[in-house]
Design a protein around this motif. Structure first.
Motif, PDB file in Angstrom:
ATOM      1  N   GLY A  49       0.832  -1.191   0.000  1.00 13.35           N
ATOM      2  CA  GLY A  49       0.000   0.000   0.000  1.00 13.35           C
ATOM      3  C   GLY A  49       0.869   1.243   0.000  1.00 13.35           C
ATOM      4  N   VAL A  50       0.375   2.296  -0.627  1.00 14.29           N
ATOM      5  CA  VAL A  50       1.119   3.551  -0.735  1.00 14.29           C
ATOM      6  C   VAL A  50       0.209   4.696  -0.300  1.00 14.29           C
ATOM      7  N   VAL A  51       0.722   5.550   0.591  1.00 12.46           N
ATOM      8  CA  VAL A  51      -0.008   6.754   1.012  1.00 12.46           C
ATOM      9  C   VAL A  51       0.980   7.904   1.100  1.00 12.46           C
ATOM     10  N   GLY A  52       0.471   9.100   1.057  1.00 10.66           N
ATOM     11  CA  GLY A  52       1.326  10.285   1.133  1.00 10.66           C
ATOM     12  C   GLY A  52       0.959  11.256   0.033  1.00 10.66           C
ATOM     13  N   SER A  53       1.957  11.706  -0.716  1.00 11.23           N
ATOM     14  CA  SER A  53       1.725  12.641  -1.815  1.00 11.23           C
ATOM     15  C   SER A  53       0.747  12.057  -2.836  1.00 11.23           C
ATOM     16  N   PHE A  54       0.705  10.744  -2.905  1.00 11.59           N
ATOM     17  CA  PHE A  54      -0.229  10.021  -3.757  1.00 11.59           C
ATOM     18  C   PHE A  54      -0.544   8.723  -3.055  1.00 11.59           C
ATOM     19  N   ALA A  95      10.875  -8.449  -0.660  1.00 15.93           N
ATOM     20  CA  ALA A  95       9.892  -7.356  -0.762  1.00 15.93           C
ATOM     21  C   ALA A  95      10.262  -6.197   0.161  1.00 15.93           C
ATOM     22  N   ASN A  96      10.746  -6.499   1.370  1.00 11.69           N
ATOM     23  CA  ASN A  96      11.168  -5.441   2.295  1.00 11.69           C
ATOM     24  C   ASN A  96      12.338  -4.651   1.715  1.00 11.69           C
ATOM     25  N   MET A  97      13.301  -5.350   1.125  1.00  7.09           N
ATOM     26  CA  MET A  97      14.438  -4.659   0.500  1.00  7.09           C
ATOM     27  C   MET A  97      13.963  -3.780  -0.656  1.00  7.09           C
ATOM     28  N   THR A  98      13.050  -4.313  -1.459  1.00  2.93           N
ATOM     29  CA  THR A  98      12.527  -3.564  -2.602  1.00  2.93           C
ATOM     30  C   THR A  98      11.775  -2.328  -2.122  1.00  2.93           C
ATOM     31  N   THR A  99      10.955  -2.497  -1.104  1.00  5.07           N
ATOM     32  CA  THR A  99      10.187  -1.383  -0.548  1.00  5.07           C
ATOM     33  C   THR A  99      11.114  -0.314   0.019  1.00  5.07           C
ATOM     34  N   GLY A 100      12.140  -0.737   0.741  1.00 10.72           N
ATOM     35  CA  GLY A 100      13.113   0.216   1.286  1.00 10.72           C
ATOM     36  C   GLY A 100      13.806   1.003   0.187  1.00 10.72           C
ATOM     37  N   ASN A 101      14.202   0.319  -0.872  1.00  9.06           N
ATOM     38  CA  ASN A 101      14.834   1.014  -1.993  1.00  9.06           C
ATOM     39  C   ASN A 101      13.866   1.994  -2.650  1.00  9.06           C
ATOM     40  N   ALA A 102      12.610   1.596  -2.812  1.00 11.50           N
ATOM     41  CA  ALA A 102      11.614   2.490  -3.418  1.00 11.50           C
ATOM     42  C   ALA A 102      11.434   3.740  -2.560  1.00 11.50           C
ATOM     43  N   MET A 103      11.368   3.563  -1.239  1.00  8.88           N
ATOM     44  CA  MET A 103      11.217   4.722  -0.346  1.00  8.88           C
ATOM     45  C   MET A 103      12.414   5.652  -0.472  1.00  8.88           C
ATOM     46  N   ASN A 104      13.621   5.096  -0.566  1.00 12.55           N
ATOM     47  CA  ASN A 104      14.816   5.930  -0.745  1.00 12.55           C
ATOM     48  C   ASN A 104      14.762   6.710  -2.051  1.00 12.55           C
ATOM     49  N   ILE A 105      14.284   6.071  -3.098  1.00 13.47           N
ATOM     50  CA  ILE A 105      14.174   6.736  -4.407  1.00 13.47           C
ATOM     51  C   ILE A 105      13.163   7.879  -4.335  1.00 13.47           C
ATOM     52  N   PHE A 106      12.012   7.628  -3.699  1.00 12.67           N
ATOM     53  CA  PHE A 106      11.008   8.691  -3.542  1.00 12.67           C
ATOM     54  C   PHE A 106      11.576   9.846  -2.714  1.00 12.67           C
ATOM     55  N   ALA A 109      13.904  12.051  -4.501  1.00 11.27           N
ATOM     56  CA  ALA A 109      13.194  12.904  -5.464  1.00 11.27           C
ATOM     57  C   ALA A 109      12.346  13.965  -4.766  1.00 11.27           C
ATOM     58  N   GLY A 110      12.404  14.002  -3.426  1.00  8.01           N
ATOM     59  CA  GLY A 110      11.659  15.007  -2.683  1.00  8.01           C
ATOM     60  C   GLY A 110      10.183  14.710  -2.532  1.00  8.01           C
ATOM     61  N   GLN A 111       9.788  13.455  -2.715  1.00  8.13           N
ATOM     62  CA  GLN A 111       8.380  13.088  -2.595  1.00  8.13           C
ATOM     63  C   GLN A 111       8.125  12.449  -1.234  1.00  8.13           C
ATOM     64  N   SER A 112       7.083  12.911  -0.579  1.00 13.94           N
ATOM     65  CA  SER A 112       6.698  12.367   0.715  1.00 13.94           C
ATOM     66  C   SER A 112       5.733  11.216   0.492  1.00 13.94           C
ATOM     67  N   VAL A 113       6.173  10.016   0.859  1.00  8.99           N
ATOM     68  CA  VAL A 113       5.339   8.841   0.646  1.00  8.99           C
ATOM     69  C   VAL A 113       5.595   7.832   1.756  1.00  8.99           C
ATOM     70  N   GLU A 114       4.555   7.141   2.139  1.00  7.19           N
ATOM     71  CA  GLU A 114       4.687   6.041   3.095  1.00  7.19           C
ATOM     72  C   GLU A 114       4.242   4.777   2.385  1.00  7.19           C
ATOM     73  N   ILE A 115       4.979   3.706   2.651  1.00 10.23           N
ATOM     74  CA  ILE A 115       4.698   2.429   2.005  1.00 10.23           C
ATOM     75  C   ILE A 115       4.475   1.404   3.099  1.00 10.23           C
TER      76      ILE A 115
END
Length: 154
Positions: A49-54, A95-106, A109-115
């Motif tokens: 699930g993704v919440v935050g800026s989108f 999946a945890n590693m992938t999610t962590g990397n995605a959060m770092n990428i966001f 890029a200056g995007q506020s997102v929670e996964i």
């Protein structure tokens, strides 16, 4: 459809990084399609699930054979029985590693997102329901098999 590349690319890039660095395997992007829901096409679903800026959902899916091959690669000493019992935990770590990397990428890029923490489900033994929403579906290929990535974020 209002799905932007800015929402999708971090998840694809994160999966590519993990496959390359942890599994020593390249992911090759295949066809992109549009679906009316993020429901997975394969037996195993990793739901994020993704919440935050989108907000929305990202669903990675694969067949059991691919899940077992990935598990054997990460923990080569497991018996076939142990692989069948442990693959969800092993995929959860990927999946945890992938999610962590995605959060770092966001974040970079200056995007506020929670996964959310990834949820691993066998789609043929549970009744996971997905709401209808425009979804971009991307196929990724490796020697382990095809991984479908369904992104429904707006």
């Amino acid at each position: 459809m209002q799905i932007k590349a800015d929402f999708i690319n971090p998840f694809l890039e994160a999966a590519t990084i993990v496959f390359r660095d942890v599994l020593q395997q390249d992911l090759i992007r295949g066809k992109i399609g549009i679906k009316d829901s993020p429901a997975p096409s394969h037996e195993i679903a990793i739901i994020i699930g993704v919440v935050g800026s989108f907000s929305g959902e990202v669903v990675y899916s694969m067949n059991l054979d691919a899940a077992y091959k990935i598990s054997r690669k990460l923990v080569p000493g497991l018996s076939d029985e142990d692989v069948k019992n442990e693959y969800k935990d092993i995929l959860g770590e990927i999946a945890n590693m992938t999610t962590g990397n995605a959060m770092n990428i966001f974040t970079s890029a200056g995007q506020s997102v929670e996964i959310t923490t990834p949820n691993i489900q066998e789609t043929n033994s549970t009744s996971v329901r997905f709401n209808k929403k425009p979804t971009l579906s991307i196929n990724l290929y490796s020697k382990f098999g095809r991984i479908e990535v369904n992104v429904a974020i707006a």
